[in-house]
Design an enzyme around this catalytic site. Structure first.
Site, PDB file in Angstrom:
ATOM      1  N   ASN A  91       0.918  -1.153   0.062  1.00  0.00           N
ATOM      2  CA  ASN A  91      -0.082  -0.075  -0.006  1.00  0.00           C
ATOM      3  C   ASN A  91       0.832   1.325   0.059  1.00  0.00           C
ATOM      4  OD1 ASN A  91       0.582  -1.269   2.640  1.00  0.00           O
ATOM      5  ND2 ASN A  91      -0.568   0.427   3.541  1.00  0.00           N
ATOM      6  N   GLN A 119      -5.171  -3.593  -2.092  1.00  0.00           N
ATOM      7  CA  GLN A 119      -4.561  -2.609  -2.924  1.00  0.00           C
ATOM      8  C   GLN A 119      -4.797  -3.116  -4.538  1.00  0.00           C
ATOM      9  OE1 GLN A 119      -3.268   0.494  -2.519  1.00  0.00           O
ATOM     10  NE2 GLN A 119      -3.699   0.395  -0.251  1.00  0.00           N
ATOM     11  N   THR A 177     -25.714  -8.182  12.005  1.00  0.00           N
ATOM     12  CA  THR A 177     -26.722  -7.767  10.836  1.00  0.00           C
ATOM     13  C   THR A 177     -25.922  -7.415   9.611  1.00  0.00           C
ATOM     14  OG1 THR A 177     -28.434  -7.361  12.494  1.00  0.00           O
ATOM     15  CG2 THR A 177     -28.569  -6.427  10.307  1.00  0.00           C
ATOM     16  N   CYS A 264      -3.167   5.181   7.398  1.00  0.00           N
ATOM     17  CA  CYS A 264      -3.425   4.449   8.426  1.00  0.00           C
ATOM     18  C   CYS A 264      -2.733   5.003   9.556  1.00  0.00           C
ATOM     19  CB  CYS A 264      -3.509   3.178   8.426  1.00  0.00           C
ATOM     20  SG  CYS A 264      -4.587   2.279   7.255  1.00  0.00           S
TER      21      CYS A 264
END
Ligand code: PLP
Length: 338
Positions: A91, A119, A177, A264
């Site tokens: 990345n 990526q 869910t 990040c």
């Protein structure tokens, strides 16, 4: 099981599910995992966690382009190896790994092969059967899908535990869910990305090469990652004597969104583990710039960046004691051909 503690409700749980799930379900097969030292922290931090809970992990070193070889993987496989996890493409520096060769080695040795293809999906052709990929992680927002949704491909026959308790959703693999708008949005974006991949790759790679060529005219700059085996939209460069974060501020003021490494870790001032792993000294790794291009970018935008950058670099260098020392001692890491 201690492994269950680490679960997080985010896309990173695709990487987590593989590592924690294989370690838990297949521990009778072995407790050794092989990965690389330039993986995303979704893999690296989970491996570190597993090391504290009885697993052994080999972190394969990469070469100066950020590449591992199938030979390295083969030599690292032991009797107790249960899983190999090698990212499809990095990345930060964009290098594409020899995935099919690594898959072949894993198949021959009877070891599970997972790839973090976050990526690559939507940008590079992938064939899980031909490339012998057992498990593959992907994330929707890397190909214009919604944020906060991803997927894990698991080959039929591999049985991973449900690491979140409390429901039988997703065939007992992930309780909770389902995020239907996210799932449908990701599927639609992926269909579009795959249908237009050839055309997009050609366009984006041409923009990338145009930008790289122009940026590398700046003295004492270098391209990070492989020139040939590179993601179509990745531009990763370093400028000596420049502090990356300041460069980002100046670019931001001109409307250019860039990062100095992995998005990040943009809150961290530590140099990127990937840039250090490809052999860059700390001070060079600090001067990194990562630009990501896509099919919606234009030649005008690329040229705008290429024109905006040189005065920014010059300005920052004129204020930098490091640059002054590099010039005085002529102790540059990069060697200019200009
Ligand atoms: N793996 C790689 C290679 C990535 O580039 C990223 C995100 O940038 C991730 C994992 C994490 O994906 P997400 O941010 O969707 O959790």
């Amino acid at each position: 099981e201690p492994y269950r503690r680490q679960r997080q409700m985010c896309i990173r749980d695709s990487d987590n599910t593989v590592l924690l799930g294989v370690a838990e379900r297949y521990k009778s097969k072995g407790n050794h995992i092989i990965t690389t030292n330039i993986e995303h922290h979704a893999i690296l931090h989970t491996c570190e966690y597993l090391e504290k809970h009885g697993c052994e992990v080999t972190y394969l070193p990469v070469d100066e382009n950020g590449m591992v070889t199938a030979e390295q993987v083969k030599n690292a496989i032991r009797d107790n190896t249960v899983l190999v996890s090698v990212m499809f493409a990095n990345n930060e520096v964009g290098t594409i790994m020899p995935i099919a060769e690594i898959g072949k080695v894993c198949k021959e040795k009877g070891v599970f092969f997972h790839t973090d293809a976050v990526q690559a999906v939507g940008h590079l052709p992938i064939d899980v059967k031909a490339q012998n990929i057992d498990m593959l992680s992907m994330s929707g927002h890397k190909f214009h899908g919604p944020k906060g949704i991803g997927a894990l491909y698991i080959r039929k026959g591999i049985n991973l535990p449900n690491l979140i308790e409390g429901g039988a959703q997703e065939r007992n693999r992930r309780a909770g869910t389902e995020n239907i708008p996210g799932i449908v949005g990701m599927a639609a974006a992926l269909t579009e990305a795959v249908n237009n991949m050839e055309e997009n790759t050609k366009k984006v790679a041409a923009l990338r090469d145009r930008l790289i060529e122009k940026i590398l005219k700046i003295p004492h700059s270098r391209l990070n990652g492989s020139r040939e085996n590179r993601l179509p939209g990745n531009v990763s460069v370093c400028f000596e004597g420049v502090e990356g974060e300041s460069m980002l501020l100046y670019l931001d003021m001109q409307g250019v969104c860039a990062s100095s490494g992995s998005a990040c870790t943009s809150g961290s001032l530590d140099p990127s583990h990937v840039l250090l792993a490809i052999g860059l000294p700390h001070e060079v790794a600090h001067g990194s710039l990562r630009l990501s291009l896509c099919e919606y970018n234009t030649e005008e935008e690329v040229d705008f960046i290429a024109e905006a950058l040189p005065p920014i670099i010059e300005r920052l260098r004129s204020m930098s004691p490091l640059w002054e020392r590099l010039c005085r001692e002529n102790s540059f890491f990069t060697h200019d051909k200009h």
